[in-house]
Design an enzyme around this catalytic site. Structure first.
Site, PDB file in Angstrom:
ATOM      1  N   LYS A  91      19.485 -16.845  22.195  1.00 48.83           N
ATOM      2  CA  LYS A  91      18.544 -16.637  21.094  1.00 48.83           C
ATOM      3  C   LYS A  91      18.987 -15.399  20.338  1.00 48.83           C
ATOM      4  CE  LYS A  91      13.717 -15.866  19.941  1.00 48.83           C
ATOM      5  NZ  LYS A  91      12.330 -15.823  20.422  1.00 48.83           N
ATOM      6  N   LYS A 114      19.387 -20.940  19.583  1.00 49.50           N
ATOM      7  CA  LYS A 114      18.404 -20.718  18.525  1.00 49.50           C
ATOM      8  C   LYS A 114      18.848 -19.550  17.655  1.00 49.50           C
ATOM      9  CE  LYS A 114      13.653 -19.320  18.004  1.00 49.50           C
ATOM     10  NZ  LYS A 114      12.451 -18.881  18.642  1.00 49.50           N
TER      11      LYS A 114
HETATM   12  C1  PBG Z   1       8.866 -15.497  19.985  1.00 44.21           C
HETATM   13  C2  PBG Z   1       9.402 -16.697  19.296  1.00 44.21           C
HETATM   14  C3  PBG Z   1       9.938 -16.706  18.003  1.00 44.21           C
HETATM   15  C4  PBG Z   1      10.241 -18.029  17.698  1.00 44.21           C
HETATM   16  C5  PBG Z   1       9.894 -18.815  18.803  1.00 44.21           C
HETATM   17  N1  PBG Z   1       9.378 -17.963  19.813  1.00 44.21           N
HETATM   18  C6  PBG Z   1      10.127 -15.609  17.025  1.00 44.21           C
HETATM   19  C7  PBG Z   1      10.724 -14.344  17.438  1.00 44.21           C
HETATM   20  O1  PBG Z   1      11.513 -14.250  18.378  1.00 44.21           O
HETATM   21  O2  PBG Z   1      10.404 -13.357  16.780  1.00 44.21           O
HETATM   22  C8  PBG Z   1      10.812 -18.462  16.386  1.00 44.21           C
HETATM   23  C9  PBG Z   1      10.681 -19.893  16.017  1.00 44.21           C
HETATM   24  C10 PBG Z   1      10.935 -20.196  14.586  1.00 44.21           C
HETATM   25  O3  PBG Z   1      11.331 -19.345  13.762  1.00 44.21           O
HETATM   26  O4  PBG Z   1      10.734 -21.367  14.221  1.00 44.21           O
HETATM   27  N2  PBG Z   1       9.049 -15.319  21.315  1.00 44.21           N
END
Ligand code: PBG
Length: 324
Positions: free
Chosen positions: A195, A248
């Site tokens: 991520k 991601k």
């Molecule tokens: C937070 C989380 C995020 C997303 C999913 N879980 C945002 C972040 O890490 O700030 C993002 C999903 C998206 O942008 O569609 N744990």
């Protein structure tokens, strides 16, 4: 004379479909849904046109509609009232947490629906970070305890797949042990393995009002410049017992999806994130792109890169388009 003429395999739709290497179907898609406490509430997220924060009554309706369209897996994200947030995200595993009740209700009404949950502190944290904050730092090992409690609470509520999205070190093994000890050895973990600290999460943070109150997430989310580091994260998550590994965002990281798919014998997921959805919607609204063609092409490219499953806000519309 030309022996090889690749165009012959593009001659007509029958031959093209025989030569087609990749497909996208509703069985590959997971639909993320935003939920809020209350009743008769359905508010559109400004930066995510077509996506809503839903109270339980609307959530059940949405799940039913999607199931009829062939979407059977949902990832729920809670929008939590600011007054319930604290430094240790205690509401995340509190008995009265509406999110846990919603999971229970959805599973009761639709036992065949597969429910994935989000494990991270940020929706519940008064600091807006995914971990415990002390003196401006995100503390890894103290966070694991909270993630473990959250995971077990979600499994008790009936979650099928636990999705740790926090990027703390060692959390997959920690959560696996906690789940097993609590008797949930059948509950899966889809780890957010690679991520990245991405600009493309903006609209999601609007939806949940979960933006960090200070700083950024670069001490735990990955540097967009790195790919070999994704292999390190994958090796750890694989050894720690992850059932799926996720990359991601998706579009800017297709090479990472491909590498993980080649290297590991478990399903690879990709999160087609909020900013990717918002970009395409905005272009379509301006008449700059043909949405009906651009959207499936985007999903197809993520599948072609190697994703077995895609978490995408396009899921329902894709299913509707397929039904014609
Ligand atoms: C937070 C989380 C995020 C997303 C999913 N879980 C945002 C972040 O890490 O700030 C993002 C999903 C998206 O942008 O569609 N744990």
């Amino acid at each position: 004379m030309m022996l090889r003429r690749p165009r012959r395999n593009r001659k007509n739709e029958v031959i093209r479909s025989q030569a087609r290497e990749t497909n996208v179907g509703t069985e590959h898609l997971i639909y993320p849904l935003f939920v809020v406490d209350g009743q008769n509430h359905r508010s559109e997220v400004k930066s995510l046109p077509g996506q809503f924060r839903l109270s339980l009554d609307h959530l059940l309706k949405e799940v039913e509609e999607c199931m009829n369209l062939g979407i059977q897996c949902f990832d729920l994200f809670p929008a939590v009232d600011e007054s319930l947030k604290d430094k240790m995200a205690t509401y995340s595993y509190a008995k009265e947490n509406f999110y846990l009740r919603y999971i229970q209700e959805v599973k009761k009404r639709f036992p065949e629906a597969v429910i994935m949950t989000d494990v991270a502190m940020d929706p519940y944290s008064s600091d807006g970070h995914d971990g415990v904050v002390k003196d401006g730092e995100i503390i890894n090992d103290a966070t694991l305890d909270v993630l473990g409690k959250m995971s077990v609470a979600q499994a008790e509520a009936g979650a099928d797949i636990i999705g740790p999205s926090d990027m703390m070190d060692g959390r997959v093994e920690f959560i696996r042990n906690e789940l097993d000890e609590a008797g949930f050895s059948n509950v899966s973990i889809m780890s957010y393995t690679a991520k990245y600290a991405s600009a493309y999460y903006g609209p999601f943070r609007d939806a949940l009002d979960s933006a960090p109150k200070f700083g950024d997430k670069k001490t735990y989310q990955m540097d967009p410049a790195n790919k070999r580091e994704a292999l390190l994260e994958a090796e750890l998550d694989y050894m720690e017992g992850a059932d799926y590994m996720m990359v991601k965002p998706a579009l800017c990281y297709l090479d990472v999806i491909h590498s993980l798919k080649e290297a590991y014998p478990i399903p690879i997921a990709a999160y087609n994130v909020s900013g990717e959805y918002a970009m395409l919607k905005a272009a379509a609204q301006n008449g700059w792109l043909d949405y009906d063609r651009a959207m499936p092409e985007m999903l197809l490219s993520i599948r072609r890169a190697g994703a077995d499953v895609i978490l995408t806000y396009f899921a329902k519309e894709f299913a509707q388009m397929q039904k014609g």
